[in-house]
Design a protein around this motif. Structure first.
Motif, PDB file in Angstrom:
ATOM      1  N   GLU A 164       0.836  -1.211   0.000  1.00  0.00           N
ATOM      2  CA  GLU A 164       0.000   0.000   0.000  1.00  0.00           C
ATOM      3  C   GLU A 164       0.872   1.263   0.000  1.00  0.00           C
ATOM      4  OE1 GLU A 164      -2.584  -0.700   3.319  1.00  0.00           O
ATOM      5  OE2 GLU A 164      -4.101  -1.699   2.074  1.00  0.00           O
ATOM      6  N   LYS A 165       1.984   1.205   0.734  1.00  0.00           N
ATOM      7  CA  LYS A 165       2.912   2.356   0.764  1.00  0.00           C
ATOM      8  C   LYS A 165       3.529   2.608  -0.612  1.00  0.00           C
ATOM      9  CE  LYS A 165       4.253   2.521   5.636  1.00  0.00           C
ATOM     10  NZ  LYS A 165       4.560   1.299   6.424  1.00  0.00           N
ATOM     11  N   LEU A 166       3.626   1.553  -1.415  1.00  0.00           N
ATOM     12  CA  LEU A 166       4.161   1.706  -2.790  1.00  0.00           C
ATOM     13  C   LEU A 166       3.097   2.225  -3.755  1.00  0.00           C
ATOM     14  CD1 LEU A 166       6.100  -1.678  -3.260  1.00  0.00           C
ATOM     15  CD2 LEU A 166       7.111   0.570  -2.833  1.00  0.00           C
ATOM     16  N   GLY A 167       1.878   2.378  -3.262  1.00  0.00           N
ATOM     17  CA  GLY A 167       0.799   2.870  -4.123  1.00  0.00           C
ATOM     18  C   GLY A 167      -0.038   1.766  -4.744  1.00  0.00           C
ATOM     19  N   GLY A 168       0.175   0.536  -4.319  1.00  0.00           N
ATOM     20  CA  GLY A 168      -0.617  -0.583  -4.852  1.00  0.00           C
ATOM     21  C   GLY A 168      -1.846  -0.855  -4.008  1.00  0.00           C
ATOM     22  N   LYS A 169      -2.833  -1.481  -4.632  1.00  0.00           N
ATOM     23  CA  LYS A 169      -4.035  -1.899  -3.887  1.00  0.00           C
ATOM     24  C   LYS A 169      -4.016  -3.425  -3.802  1.00  0.00           C
ATOM     25  CE  LYS A 169      -6.732   1.957  -5.779  1.00  0.00           C
ATOM     26  NZ  LYS A 169      -5.717   2.307  -6.817  1.00  0.00           N
ATOM     27  N   PRO A 170      -3.595  -3.967  -2.633  1.00  0.00           N
ATOM     28  CA  PRO A 170      -3.430  -5.416  -2.514  1.00  0.00           C
ATOM     29  C   PRO A 170      -4.699  -6.116  -2.041  1.00  0.00           C
ATOM     30  CG  PRO A 170      -2.551  -4.337  -0.566  1.00  0.00           C
ATOM     31  CD  PRO A 170      -3.144  -3.252  -1.433  1.00  0.00           C
ATOM     32  N   GLU A 171      -4.919  -7.307  -2.550  1.00  0.00           N
ATOM     33  CA  GLU A 171      -5.958  -8.156  -1.933  1.00  0.00           C
ATOM     34  C   GLU A 171      -5.481  -9.602  -1.933  1.00  0.00           C
ATOM     35  OE1 GLU A 171      -9.090  -8.931  -5.525  1.00  0.00           O
ATOM     36  OE2 GLU A 171      -9.265  -7.007  -4.488  1.00  0.00           O
ATOM     37  N   LEU A 172      -5.815 -10.301  -0.872  1.00  0.00           N
ATOM     38  CA  LEU A 172      -5.429 -11.697  -0.745  1.00  0.00           C
ATOM     39  C   LEU A 172      -6.283 -12.515  -1.701  1.00  0.00           C
ATOM     40  CD1 LEU A 172      -3.536 -13.455   0.994  1.00  0.00           C
ATOM     41  CD2 LEU A 172      -5.418 -13.747   2.605  1.00  0.00           C
TER      42      LEU A 172
END
Length: 239
Positions: free
Chosen positions: A158-166
């Motif tokens: 998230e800090k890199l600007g990505g939107k993560p989901e498992l």
């Protein structure tokens, strides 16, 4: 719809066959994962059975590839026994104009990256829907992560600007588990301007095993297309 599905299946068969036709006798072959590569494995088995091809050995990138190879009579080996891979055939979820890839729709990208980068020649087989102007346009970047680290890794992403989901299982409760016993985080980036940089940055997050960005790994992509209702195969060569 059935005519369209038949055309799509024919196209995958054609491109799988075109890749299998490039394999020569006495080769060690990396066997990729996914529906198009499955046809390549089938055609390799056919060529072995007919005697047109001799003494090939496969290195599977997943349990799926292993099962298919056994079914089609391709002898298998492992990386601790061999010192080279002559040719690898694998699919991709996205291909950009520089032939950089996103892979990992089948959660096998870690083993695929090991095998595909070891190969002297790596052929990518796709249908034309996988061609994009920029990576990340249609497909998220899969990141394989050890289970204990998934929450801190998601925060770092998230800090890199990505939107993560498992990634969750489709026909089972709970997350998808890879062949290595890990989890997969799918990450949506608004724009991947430098795939090589992002590949390294993601892999430097503690707990990350490997991600689905494949940069500078292939010089040849075989693209299955439908022209005037007929399947055809187009080659894209780098440089």
């Amino acid at each position: 719809m059935t005519a369209e599905m038949d055309a799509s299946k024919l196209m995958k068969q054609q491109v799988g066959k075109a890749a299998a036709d490039r394999v020569q006798s006495s080769s060690i072959v990396g066997l990729g994962t996914g529906s198009t590569t499955a046809y390549a494995i089938q055609f390799l088995g056919d060529r072995l059975k007919s005697g047109e091809l001799k003494d090939i050995i496969g290195v599977p990138t997943s349990f799926q590839a292993e099962v298919l190879a056994r079914e089609y009579g391709i002898p298998l080996t492992t990386l601790d026994v061999i010192d080279r891979i002559d040719i690898a055939i694998d699919g991709a979820d996205e291909v950009d104009p520089q032939l950089n890839l996103i892979k990992g729709g089948g959660a096998a990208h870690t083993r695929e990256k090991v095998v595909d980068t070891l190969a002297a020649e790596f052929i990518v087989v796709v249908d034309s829907s996988k061609l994009v102007d920029k990576l990340g346009s249609t497909f998220k970047v899969p990141v394989e992560v050890i289970p204990m680290a998934y929450a801190p890794v998601m925060r770092a992403i998230e800090k890199l600007g990505g939107k993560p989901e498992l990634r969750m299982g489709v026909k089972k409760a709970g997350p998808v588990v890879t062949d290595q016993g890990n989890m997969v985080i799918d990450v949506k980036f608004d724009s991947i301007d430098n795939p090589a940089e992002l590949e390294k940055t993601l892999n430097n997050i503690p707990g990350v095993l490997e991600n689905g960005l494949f940069v500078n790994t292939t010089n040849l992509v075989l693209v299955g297309e439908i022209k005037d209702g007929q399947p055809s195969v187009r080659e894209i060569v780098k440089g």
